[in-house]
Design an enzyme around this catalytic site. Sequence first.
Site, PDB file in Angstrom:
ATOM      1  N   LEU A 106       1.018  -7.021   3.781  1.00 32.41           N
ATOM      2  CA  LEU A 106       2.251  -6.458   3.260  1.00 32.41           C
ATOM      3  C   LEU A 106       2.213  -4.952   3.452  1.00 32.41           C
ATOM      4  O   LEU A 106       1.155  -4.369   3.686  1.00 32.41           O
ATOM      5  CB  LEU A 106       2.461  -6.836   1.785  1.00 32.41           C
ATOM      6  N   CYS A 107       3.377  -4.333   3.388  1.00 34.93           N
ATOM      7  CA  CYS A 107       3.484  -2.866   3.514  1.00 34.93           C
ATOM      8  C   CYS A 107       4.635  -2.426   2.614  1.00 34.93           C
ATOM      9  O   CYS A 107       4.762  -2.924   1.507  1.00 34.93           O
ATOM     10  CB  CYS A 107       3.673  -2.460   4.983  1.00 34.93           C
ATOM     11  N   GLN A 108       5.486  -1.539   3.080  1.00 33.90           N
ATOM     12  CA  GLN A 108       6.631  -1.118   2.280  1.00 33.90           C
ATOM     13  C   GLN A 108       7.811  -2.066   2.479  1.00 33.90           C
ATOM     14  O   GLN A 108       8.418  -2.519   1.528  1.00 33.90           O
ATOM     15  CB  GLN A 108       7.046   0.315   2.628  1.00 33.90           C
TER      16      GLN A 108
END
Length: 147
Positions: A106-108
């Site tokens: 996951l990231c932003q």
Amino acid sequence: MWSRVVEAWNGSAATQAATATQAATATTAAYKRFSFQDVQQLVASKPANTFILDVRERSEYSTGHVPGAYNMPFNSYPEALKFDGEQFNATFGFPKPATSANMLFLCQSGARAAKARDVAEKLGYANASVYPGSTNDWVGQGGKTVQ
């Protein structure tokens, strides 16, 4: 006439485009995309041999992240999974996942996570998945973050 022969031999542009689209769809369909509810369940159950990998930069990660997520900044270390175990642990502060590990990226917003997942897959990580909504979705749906 020769143009039709060459087109048939090489495949028409329409045929090539359709084939490329089918290949891309097959590639992206081959891995699981986690929903908010899936991630909630994963965070709550903390299964063994599972890594939640937040691939945002350290400065982003430090402002708040999904509980239990490890930080492995993709832009700074796109080749991180090529590190040997000792270098990986020294750089990121957690053990390098085995290629058999379950990995959720996951990231932003999901873009870096998808890139990181693709790199992992190319390196032999068969159980790599993505949370497409990533931190934006997590926070937007009321998920708690830790610092």
